[in-house]
Design an enzyme around this catalytic site. Sequence first.
Site, PDB file in Angstrom:
ATOM      1  N   CYS A   2       5.700   2.694 -19.256  1.00 48.97           N
ATOM      2  CA  CYS A   2       5.408   1.380 -18.699  1.00 48.97           C
ATOM      3  C   CYS A   2       6.081   0.296 -19.527  1.00 48.97           C
ATOM      4  O   CYS A   2       6.427   0.486 -20.683  1.00 48.97           O
ATOM      5  CB  CYS A   2       3.903   1.138 -18.691  1.00 48.97           C
ATOM      6  SG  CYS A   2       2.958   2.462 -17.923  1.00 48.97           S
ATOM      7  N   ARG A  27      12.815   1.507 -17.369  1.00 50.55           N
ATOM      8  CA  ARG A  27      11.822   2.455 -17.863  1.00 50.55           C
ATOM      9  C   ARG A  27      11.186   3.248 -16.723  1.00 50.55           C
ATOM     10  O   ARG A  27      10.584   4.288 -16.956  1.00 50.55           O
ATOM     11  CB  ARG A  27      10.722   1.717 -18.631  1.00 50.55           C
ATOM     12  CG  ARG A  27      11.170   1.224 -19.994  1.00 50.55           C
ATOM     13  CD  ARG A  27      10.129   0.322 -20.628  1.00 50.55           C
ATOM     14  NE  ARG A  27      10.407   0.163 -22.054  1.00 50.55           N
ATOM     15  CZ  ARG A  27       9.732   0.764 -23.021  1.00 50.55           C
ATOM     16  NH1 ARG A  27       8.730   1.564 -22.725  1.00 50.55           N
ATOM     17  NH2 ARG A  27      10.048   0.575 -24.284  1.00 50.55           N
ATOM     18  N   TRP A  74       3.919   2.847 -14.635  1.00 50.43           N
ATOM     19  CA  TRP A  74       4.308   4.188 -14.185  1.00 50.43           C
ATOM     20  C   TRP A  74       3.028   4.999 -14.166  1.00 50.43           C
ATOM     21  O   TRP A  74       2.398   5.207 -15.199  1.00 50.43           O
ATOM     22  CB  TRP A  74       5.332   4.786 -15.141  1.00 50.43           C
ATOM     23  CG  TRP A  74       5.943   6.078 -14.707  1.00 50.43           C
ATOM     24  CD1 TRP A  74       7.033   6.254 -13.900  1.00 50.43           C
ATOM     25  CD2 TRP A  74       5.517   7.400 -15.080  1.00 50.43           C
ATOM     26  NE1 TRP A  74       7.307   7.593 -13.752  1.00 50.43           N
ATOM     27  CE2 TRP A  74       6.391   8.317 -14.451  1.00 50.43           C
ATOM     28  CE3 TRP A  74       4.478   7.896 -15.869  1.00 50.43           C
ATOM     29  CZ2 TRP A  74       6.274   9.700 -14.604  1.00 50.43           C
ATOM     30  CZ3 TRP A  74       4.342   9.264 -16.017  1.00 50.43           C
ATOM     31  CH2 TRP A  74       5.235  10.145 -15.390  1.00 50.43           C
ATOM     32  N   ASN A  98       0.279   0.624 -22.226  1.00 59.83           N
ATOM     33  CA  ASN A  98       1.200   1.752 -22.085  1.00 59.83           C
ATOM     34  C   ASN A  98       0.636   2.897 -22.899  1.00 59.83           C
ATOM     35  O   ASN A  98       0.238   2.707 -24.048  1.00 59.83           O
ATOM     36  CB  ASN A  98       2.588   1.369 -22.596  1.00 59.83           C
ATOM     37  CG  ASN A  98       3.585   2.517 -22.461  1.00 59.83           C
ATOM     38  OD1 ASN A  98       3.379   3.441 -21.698  1.00 59.83           O
ATOM     39  ND2 ASN A  98       4.671   2.453 -23.218  1.00 59.83           N
ATOM     40  N   GLY A  99       0.591   4.092 -22.308  1.00 64.06           N
ATOM     41  CA  GLY A  99       0.081   5.246 -23.029  1.00 64.06           C
ATOM     42  C   GLY A  99      -1.050   5.912 -22.282  1.00 64.06           C
ATOM     43  O   GLY A  99      -1.259   5.690 -21.088  1.00 64.06           O
ATOM     44  N   GLU A 477      22.620  20.979 -17.927  1.00 57.37           N
ATOM     45  CA  GLU A 477      22.675  19.517 -17.886  1.00 57.37           C
ATOM     46  C   GLU A 477      23.200  19.022 -16.544  1.00 57.37           C
ATOM     47  O   GLU A 477      22.694  18.041 -15.992  1.00 57.37           O
ATOM     48  CB  GLU A 477      23.552  19.000 -19.034  1.00 57.37           C
ATOM     49  CG  GLU A 477      23.881  17.514 -18.986  1.00 57.37           C
ATOM     50  CD  GLU A 477      22.679  16.588 -19.093  1.00 57.37           C
ATOM     51  OE1 GLU A 477      22.876  15.366 -18.934  1.00 57.37           O
ATOM     52  OE2 GLU A 477      21.549  17.060 -19.331  1.00 57.37           O
ATOM     53  N   LYS A 481      21.036  16.556 -14.148  1.00 59.47           N
ATOM     54  CA  LYS A 481      21.528  15.266 -13.668  1.00 59.47           C
ATOM     55  C   LYS A 481      21.420  15.176 -12.147  1.00 59.47           C
ATOM     56  O   LYS A 481      21.004  14.165 -11.600  1.00 59.47           O
ATOM     57  CB  LYS A 481      22.991  15.068 -14.072  1.00 59.47           C
ATOM     58  CG  LYS A 481      23.200  14.637 -15.479  1.00 59.47           C
ATOM     59  CD  LYS A 481      22.756  13.199 -15.692  1.00 59.47           C
ATOM     60  CE  LYS A 481      22.380  12.979 -17.141  1.00 59.47           C
ATOM     61  NZ  LYS A 481      21.153  13.640 -17.562  1.00 59.47           N
ATOM     62  N   GLU A 484      17.795  14.829 -11.022  1.00 54.64           N
ATOM     63  CA  GLU A 484      17.185  13.555 -11.390  1.00 54.64           C
ATOM     64  C   GLU A 484      17.477  12.451 -10.382  1.00 54.64           C
ATOM     65  O   GLU A 484      16.584  11.668 -10.036  1.00 54.64           O
ATOM     66  CB  GLU A 484      17.696  13.116 -12.773  1.00 54.64           C
ATOM     67  CG  GLU A 484      17.084  13.855 -13.938  1.00 54.64           C
ATOM     68  CD  GLU A 484      17.646  13.366 -15.253  1.00 54.64           C
ATOM     69  OE1 GLU A 484      16.855  13.117 -16.174  1.00 54.64           O
ATOM     70  OE2 GLU A 484      18.884  13.224 -15.374  1.00 54.64           O
TER      71      GLU A 484
END
Length: 605
Positions: A2, A27, A74, A98-99, A477, A481, A484
């Site tokens: 967040c 983020r 988020w 955040n957390g 990778e 990618k 994602e």
Amino acid sequence: MCGIVGVLSNNQAAPLMVEALKRLEYRGYDSAGIATIENGALDRRRALGKLVNLSDLLVKMPLAGKAGIGHTRWATHGKPSVANAHPHQAGQVAVVHNGIIENFRALRDQLIAQGINFESETDTETVVQLCAAHLRSGKTPLEAARATVDALEGAFALLFLFEGEDDLMIAARRGSPLAVGHGEGEMFVGSDAIALQPLTNRITYLEEGDFAVVTRGGVEIFDATGAPVERTETKSRLGGAEIGKGGYRHFMAKEIAEQPTVLADALSHYMQTDQIVMPDGLPDFAQVDRLILVACGTAFLACQTAKYWFEQIAGLPVEVDIASEFRYRQPPIGPRTAALFVSQSGETADTLAALRFVSGKADHILSICNVPESSIARESDVALPTLAGVEIGVASTKAFTCQLGVLALLALYAGQQRDRLEPAALAGHLAELRAMPGLLNQALGNEAEIEAIAPVLAEARDILFLGRGPMYPLALEGALKLKEISYIHAEGYASGELKHGPIALIDQSVPVIVFAPSDPLFDKTVSNMQEVMARQGKVLLVSDQRGLELASEGTWATVAMPAIEPTFAPILYAVPAQLLAYHTAVAKGTDVDQPRNLAKSVTVE
């Protein structure tokens, strides 16, 4: 994850906070909101989705006031919704967070037993309700915030704003980053310096366990024991050009294109002619019997690549671990062990927790980070900066290649110390790395060719990536990618594993992307590729001219790469992997820079 911003300004706070939150969009988030104080009263606006929705709401329902807090959320506890969006408010206090509050259920049950009603599904509302209860008991805002933070378990960054307190914000940091910005008669708080860049370049980073009382006159900081402490004020080096798109359609496109420049910067930082120059404090690798590499996501795959280098070049046994699993298997850590942690942000929660698990057990704790002021960098014995510059796109590109560059030099340095490299061999490897930025430039010249291939990939449901040796982590990778940012199911495999299961997936609808430079394993990779084509698989071969001359017959498409010595080929071949993912995502019309459900800096476990 967040994004947090706080403003004690001499101007209207809402526009400043929205602009700051825009700089934290990278983020990842699913809702946004702000709260301000006007004439002593708290008020807030929250909206689901992108920040433009919050901006539209503020046009219809403006918020005045010169003090405020803002947030991009988020989702962790509770689905994305307006009710779950931050800031949360109870009585005279509003909070952004955040957390994860690990003991929120126990605290929530205690508060419900006292007759307090909850409006959301979030762990954060427990914080604000607990603080409001302390206020009702007669505590001052400072006392209430302190008592609240002391009751919390977990990792968090918190910002409190109180009704009737136009000149007060309280910040607390345990596990998640927070930065305080200094202005002229104004003060600011943000998740990182990027958010505060338009407001100030004078930054103080809170450290683990810090509790800060912020007014327009400055900041008082207390450490985890409650003792007052001084934290260094630094000048942020961020410039507007670094955090803009520079004429590119997406940040990811810009960051792919920046790789020759930033890799050259990273390499030159550690190289002088035919010498490697490392910072003081590194271990004598001749005295190290075991190296543990720990990271998450793309950084983990950089470590997987580096395993080949450390073992082949330096003869040093290497263990590579996913940070989120590492400490839970309670690995034994004996003497003569060094542990190396790799993170773009330096705040990755799982990687930081793994570092703290190793602290006091390993002889040496090293890190490779892109943010020198980060928690992981500060808590390491030695931190090696990657110098990639600000990376905004969620899918890591230039940070990955810079991580590989620094890891390659560290492997050469270890090989030198362990008497595994003759001076001529070292000079040859350094020459290969010095040539790498120019080779990356050549690889970028294939972009139009890759863009033409991408629409076919965009139609696929499943795509496989194959590679052997150090190209195997690069296959992983490439698949990561693509997943994602295009949301296509993709998997990477060591080529030799194809017939141990994945070959069952092959038919004419499944593209198979093969990374195969002309190296000692080329013939074996081509044999696996032939097995795919024999089953009507569509092969895209990425190789150098010699490789294409030998093996392109029967392939669906090819990408021609510059010739390169095989050792460090994964650095070069990262470019087509990135471009394939990028242009496939563009062809599908996905949100390239902010893919769904993902966040740039993963600061929760």
